[in-house]
Write an enzyme that holds these catalytic residues in place. Sequence first.
Site, PDB file in Angstrom:
ATOM      1  N   ASP A  96      -2.217  -1.257 -12.977  1.00 52.21           N
ATOM      2  CA  ASP A  96      -2.342   0.214 -12.884  1.00 52.21           C
ATOM      3  C   ASP A  96      -1.319   0.935 -13.764  1.00 52.21           C
ATOM      4  O   ASP A  96      -1.667   1.845 -14.502  1.00 52.21           O
ATOM      5  CB  ASP A  96      -2.335   0.713 -11.433  1.00 52.21           C
ATOM      6  CG  ASP A  96      -1.085   0.399 -10.642  1.00 52.21           C
ATOM      7  OD1 ASP A  96      -0.252  -0.426 -11.098  1.00 52.21           O
ATOM      8  OD2 ASP A  96      -0.925   0.983  -9.552  1.00 52.21           O
ATOM      9  N   SER A 117      -1.340  -0.686   2.019  1.00 50.31           N
ATOM     10  CA  SER A 117      -1.108   0.717   1.675  1.00 50.31           C
ATOM     11  C   SER A 117      -1.233   1.693   2.828  1.00 50.31           C
ATOM     12  O   SER A 117      -1.989   2.664   2.787  1.00 50.31           O
ATOM     13  CB  SER A 117      -1.987   1.159   0.508  1.00 50.31           C
ATOM     14  OG  SER A 117      -1.288   2.176  -0.186  1.00 50.31           O
ATOM     15  N   SER A 118      -0.422   1.435   3.843  1.00 47.34           N
ATOM     16  CA  SER A 118      -0.268   2.466   4.882  1.00 47.34           C
ATOM     17  C   SER A 118       0.314   3.729   4.259  1.00 47.34           C
ATOM     18  O   SER A 118       0.089   4.829   4.755  1.00 47.34           O
ATOM     19  CB  SER A 118       0.640   1.962   6.009  1.00 47.34           C
ATOM     20  OG  SER A 118       1.966   1.792   5.562  1.00 47.34           O
ATOM     21  N   SER A 119       1.036   3.575   3.145  1.00 51.67           N
ATOM     22  CA  SER A 119       1.624   4.759   2.500  1.00 51.67           C
ATOM     23  C   SER A 119       0.536   5.659   1.910  1.00 51.67           C
ATOM     24  O   SER A 119       0.557   6.874   2.115  1.00 51.67           O
ATOM     25  CB  SER A 119       2.643   4.346   1.434  1.00 51.67           C
ATOM     26  OG  SER A 119       2.076   3.494   0.476  1.00 51.67           O
ATOM     27  N   ASP A 143      -3.724   3.211  -5.127  1.00 51.30           N
ATOM     28  CA  ASP A 143      -3.847   3.224  -3.669  1.00 51.30           C
ATOM     29  C   ASP A 143      -4.490   4.510  -3.165  1.00 51.30           C
ATOM     30  O   ASP A 143      -5.389   4.497  -2.327  1.00 51.30           O
ATOM     31  CB  ASP A 143      -2.468   3.067  -3.021  1.00 51.30           C
ATOM     32  CG  ASP A 143      -1.791   1.767  -3.423  1.00 51.30           C
ATOM     33  OD1 ASP A 143      -2.439   0.940  -4.090  1.00 51.30           O
ATOM     34  OD2 ASP A 143      -0.609   1.588  -3.057  1.00 51.30           O
TER      35      ASP A 143
HETATM   36  P1  ADP Z   1       2.571  -0.259   2.569  1.00 54.77           P
HETATM   37  O1  ADP Z   1       2.035   0.910   1.824  1.00 54.77           O
HETATM   38  O2  ADP Z   1       2.307  -1.566   1.882  1.00 54.77           O
HETATM   39  O3  ADP Z   1       2.130  -0.322   3.988  1.00 54.77           O
HETATM   40  P2  ADP Z   1       5.035   1.061   1.975  1.00 54.77           P
HETATM   41  O4  ADP Z   1       6.458   0.626   2.046  1.00 54.77           O
HETATM   42  O5  ADP Z   1       4.503   1.555   0.700  1.00 54.77           O
HETATM   43  O6  ADP Z   1       4.158  -0.122   2.586  1.00 54.77           O
HETATM   44  O7  ADP Z   1       4.833   2.255   3.007  1.00 54.77           O
HETATM   45  C1  ADP Z   1       5.239   2.094   4.363  1.00 54.77           C
HETATM   46  C2  ADP Z   1       6.012   3.319   4.809  1.00 54.77           C
HETATM   47  O8  ADP Z   1       5.118   4.447   4.906  1.00 54.77           O
HETATM   48  C3  ADP Z   1       6.599   3.169   6.183  1.00 54.77           C
HETATM   49  O9  ADP Z   1       7.845   2.501   6.152  1.00 54.77           O
HETATM   50  C4  ADP Z   1       6.725   4.627   6.630  1.00 54.77           C
HETATM   51  O10 ADP Z   1       7.882   5.211   6.071  1.00 54.77           O
HETATM   52  C5  ADP Z   1       5.496   5.262   6.000  1.00 54.77           C
HETATM   53  N1  ADP Z   1       4.377   5.265   6.947  1.00 54.77           N
HETATM   54  C6  ADP Z   1       3.210   4.579   6.814  1.00 54.77           C
HETATM   55  N2  ADP Z   1       2.404   4.812   7.884  1.00 54.77           N
HETATM   56  C7  ADP Z   1       3.072   5.655   8.689  1.00 54.77           C
HETATM   57  C8  ADP Z   1       2.790   6.260   9.958  1.00 54.77           C
HETATM   58  N3  ADP Z   1       1.646   6.027  10.617  1.00 54.77           N
HETATM   59  N4  ADP Z   1       3.729   7.079  10.493  1.00 54.77           N
HETATM   60  C9  ADP Z   1       4.885   7.305   9.833  1.00 54.77           C
HETATM   61  N5  ADP Z   1       5.214   6.775   8.660  1.00 54.77           N
HETATM   62  C10 ADP Z   1       4.336   5.952   8.081  1.00 54.77           C
HETATM   63 MG    MG Z   2       2.605   1.498  -0.135  1.00 59.18          MG
END
Ligand code: ADP
Ligand code: MG
Length: 386
Positions: free
Chosen positions: A38, A130-132, A176
């Site tokens: 990307d 990608s929870s972010s 993402d």
């Molecule tokens: P990934 O995207 O692989 O899951 P990242 O490190 O990029 O990992 O993002 C994770 C971060 O995003 C968490 O540590 C938190 O700060 C934030 N985050 C994700 N989901 C939530 C949520 N539901 N509530 C609060 N913060 C969140």
């Molecule tokens: Mg992420």
Amino acid sequence: MTVLGRSVRAGFESRFHRPAAGLWSAPGRVNLIGEHTDYNDGFVFPFAIDRRTVVGLRPREDRSIRVASSFAEETVELDLAELSPQNLNGWSAYPMGVAWALGEFGADLTAVTGFDVYIDSDVPIGAGLSSSAAIESAVAVALNDTWDLGMDRRMLARVGQLAENRAVGAPTGIMDQSASLLGRVDAAVFLDCRSLQSEVVPLGFQASGLELLIIDTKVSHSHATGGYAARRESCESGASLLGAASLRDVSVADLTRAAEVLDDETFRRVRHVVTENQRVLDTVRTLREQGPTAIGAFLDASHASMRDDFEISVPELDLAVEASRDAGAIGSRMTGGGFGGAAIALTPHRLVPAVQSAVAVAFTSAGYAAPDMFVVHAAEGAMRED
Ligand code: ADP
Ligand code: MG
């Protein structure tokens, strides 16, 4: 309403003592193929998964913004006038960073109301799914509707990326957020990271009796930040030594010359990106011409390239890939930025239990902690829920 939706409604009321005005959600994503391409202006092929982050939001009468999450005890509060990357940190930088970034993309933040937000999610955090992007995209669509901004999905993807780059400080590309915002059921998003043009390509996994199994090794990204930055630097210096604007402009045929010009390590980094771009194109074409049962070899080759050339795999990921292949997966690879996280195994439906137990046994024998394994389906991108 979904279970998560109900939990967001309840969580919102208990934190803010009023009901949410609406619910919006956005999915995590898995990248089928196209890793570390990307930021090289290349191609990626992710899809949105059936794990989502849901936000409840209610506009306020004043200019205060308050964010809360099932993930954290505290409620974080800031005045809209104070929104800037240097005032943001921790998890709240994701939702608040999106509000700030909307302003950078033209929303008049002096003219909007404040809001309360509550967030819950079943996207595993830090597993490379990608929870972010899920939290950014869910907040982005919620504020786009609430503030009546009329921004399209492509622009919202750039908003999420800007929030992550500047408010969070993670130098990530646009993949993402694009998957989370543009994804469709049973399809993946073929994205050209240079033009930002995208195409939704049907996957047809279900019709072909295939499942995508995620094997989350739960190995943490401890070297990930430094490793990611180092890989980006190698790619930039490789491109510039080859006289290319980016590695997107280097083809597989150019690799012979690249081998003469570059040191061994830079050459291998370059070869990964160049061949990976080609594998994305090959995967998309093969999917269209022959269907998903024919793409396994590209997934396998992608893993070998990340393991040997880009050197971002770890022994747990290599084992997940090998054990799943041996037990009948038609293609497996690590997915995400590397240095831990998850592998994917494209597996015939009836062999999923066999693959899961083979991987579990292999991990136990190797003395590794048990991985989390679950099947994901390609799901709809960000949406208003309620
Ligand atoms: P990934 O995207 O692989 O899951 P990242 O490190 O990029 O990992 O993002 C994770 C971060 O995003 C968490 O540590 C938190 O700060 C934030 N985050 C994700 N989901 C939530 C949520 N539901 N509530 C609060 N913060 C969140
Ligand atoms: Mg992420």
